[in-house]
Design an enzyme around this catalytic site. Structure first.
Site, PDB file in Angstrom:
ATOM      1  CB  CYS A 156     -25.086  -4.506  -8.717  1.00 19.82           C
ATOM      2  SG  CYS A 156     -25.024  -4.082  -6.967  1.00 19.82           S
ATOM      3  CB  CYS A 200     -20.240  -4.742 -11.035  1.00 20.44           C
ATOM      4  SG  CYS A 200     -18.899  -4.514  -9.847  1.00 20.44           S
ATOM      5  CG  ASP A 250      -1.979   1.138   1.120  1.00 22.05           C
ATOM      6  OD1 ASP A 250      -2.433   1.456   0.013  1.00 22.05           O
ATOM      7  OD2 ASP A 250      -2.315   1.702   2.168  1.00 22.05           O
TER       8      ASP A 250
END
Length: 389
Positions: A204, A201, A147
């Site tokens: 949605c 997806c 990260d």
């Protein structure tokens, strides 16, 4: 030139497949939930998409994103010797829907990922162990990232088959929903790659509709300047007034778009690496948090990612939540913080006072402005009431 006798020898396809299997087994034994492998050239659209994001200013004050854009967009720029990118996911799915806490306005809602030890520390230590073993076995150099380095982990996660980037821009997995910490191992060893995951997806838009501040200008695109996670964590100044009411009691981050994802029904609460939430972070009382001085803040959040934003920024967030609470019993805490040494805290206390006790706010304005020496705090007093002659 004669070959370097210290250089690692080439592995056969069979040996590479065996090494990949051993690496995956090793990672799962260390507590990771899923492991996939991709190549460093697997995200060719990333540079253009990142540049568009930056040109639109959607990164807000996160200048480091622009400064590291070239390295971020291409793993080979970050490290020219990389031949494979090992992507690892760690399930941190909560036992309950974190949005339930939004109905308890006297409590602070801390994002699920920050309710225990800093995941950077947990994952990086494990990655170093895995990478060290891989390098020792094969003789090929490795690097690990979690990260904080300029690595586009979510596009790489999609390319590797860990999941796909949902409309909320986070990685979604069919096995773990939207609850995966990501880490990566870059290696000079050319391992067999996995197939990318496709987008599931469909039509949605639950994550988009769940966002309290409309931070998604379009599906698959986020404007960080409107995101509560950005506002409460990365943003160093006052919370913009237009977003304060929408923050509710979210005092560090926001889980709404993640928690709304229907794929979460396949995710189980995490038990890997002892990532259970610390009880004191699950529903802390706002009054207790508002009383934190710097030493108490550091002690409470020792080892937590919350500690990184510092006491002043954190209490700013708490005061916004107090202003949204409607709880007059918190007024003494607000009045105390009107005199806090930190201007960012005083300014948030002004807003909280205006919400909880409008009459007291109005009667205190003129005198408060006269003795205040910070222009931003003065502006809070002026903006939150009728014009002063």
């Amino acid at each position: 030139m004669s070959p370097d006798p210290s250089a690692p020898g080439a592995l056969t396809a069979k040996q590479l497949a065996a090494e990949k299997a051993r690496l995956i087994a090793d990672a799962l034994a260390e507590g990771f939930s899923v492991v996939r492998i991709t190549g460093p050239d697997s995200i060719p659209l990333a540079p253009e998409r990142l540049q568009s994001f930056l040109e639109d200013g959607h990164h807000g004050s996160m200048a480091w994103m622009a400064e590291t854009a070239e390295r971020r967009a291409d793993p080979r720029v970050l490290w020219p010797d990389v031949r494979s990118v090992v992507m690892l996911g760690l399930n941190y799915g909560p036992e309950e829907d974190p949005r339930a806490l939004l109905g308890e306005p006297d409590r602070g809602n801390i994002s699920v990922y920050a309710r225990n030890r800093d995941y950077h520390d947990i994952i990086k230590g494990k990655l170093k162990l895995l990478a060290g073993r891989l390098a020792s076995r094969t003789g090929h150099e490795v690097k690990v990232f979690v990260d904080t380095a300029p690595v586009m982990e979510k596009p790489l996660g999609e390319a590797s088959g860990l999941g796909w980037q949902g409309k909320h821009t986070n990685l979604v997995s069919r096995e773990f929903g939207s609850w995966l910490f990501l880490g990566s191992i870059f290696t000079a060893l050319e391992l067999p790659v996995d197939a990318p995951e496709r987008d599931h997806c469909g039509k949605c838009r639950a994550c988009l509709d769940a966002c309290p501040t409309n931070a998604f200008p379009t599906p698959y695109r986020i404007d960080a300047r409107r995101c509560i996670s950005y506002l409460t964590i990365e943003n160093a100044g006052p919370i913009p007034r237009e977003f304060r009411a929408a923050m509710g009691n979210r005092i560090y981050g926001c889980d709404d778009c993640l928690a709304a994802c229907p794929w979460n029904k396949f995710a189980k609460a995490s038990s890997e690496m002892k990532l259970k939430a610390r009880p004191e972070f699950e529903a802390p009382r706002l009054g207790d948090l508002a009383a934190l001085d710097d030493p108490a803040f550091r002690a409470l959040f020792s080892g937590s990612p919350v500690k990184r934003i510092g006491r002043d920024r954190f209490v700013r967030n708490v005061l916004v939540a107090i202003g949204n609470s409607g709880d007059a019993s918190l007024l003494p805490a607000v009045r105390t913080l009107l005199g806090d040494p930190a201007a960012i805290v005083r300014g948030a206390a002004v807003w909280a006072l205006s919400r909880l006790a409008p009459d007291a706010f109005s009667s205190a304005r003129i005198e408060a402005i006269a003795r205040e020496d910070d222009e931003a705090v003065k502006d809070e007093w002026r903006a939150l009431g009728p014009a002063i002659g």
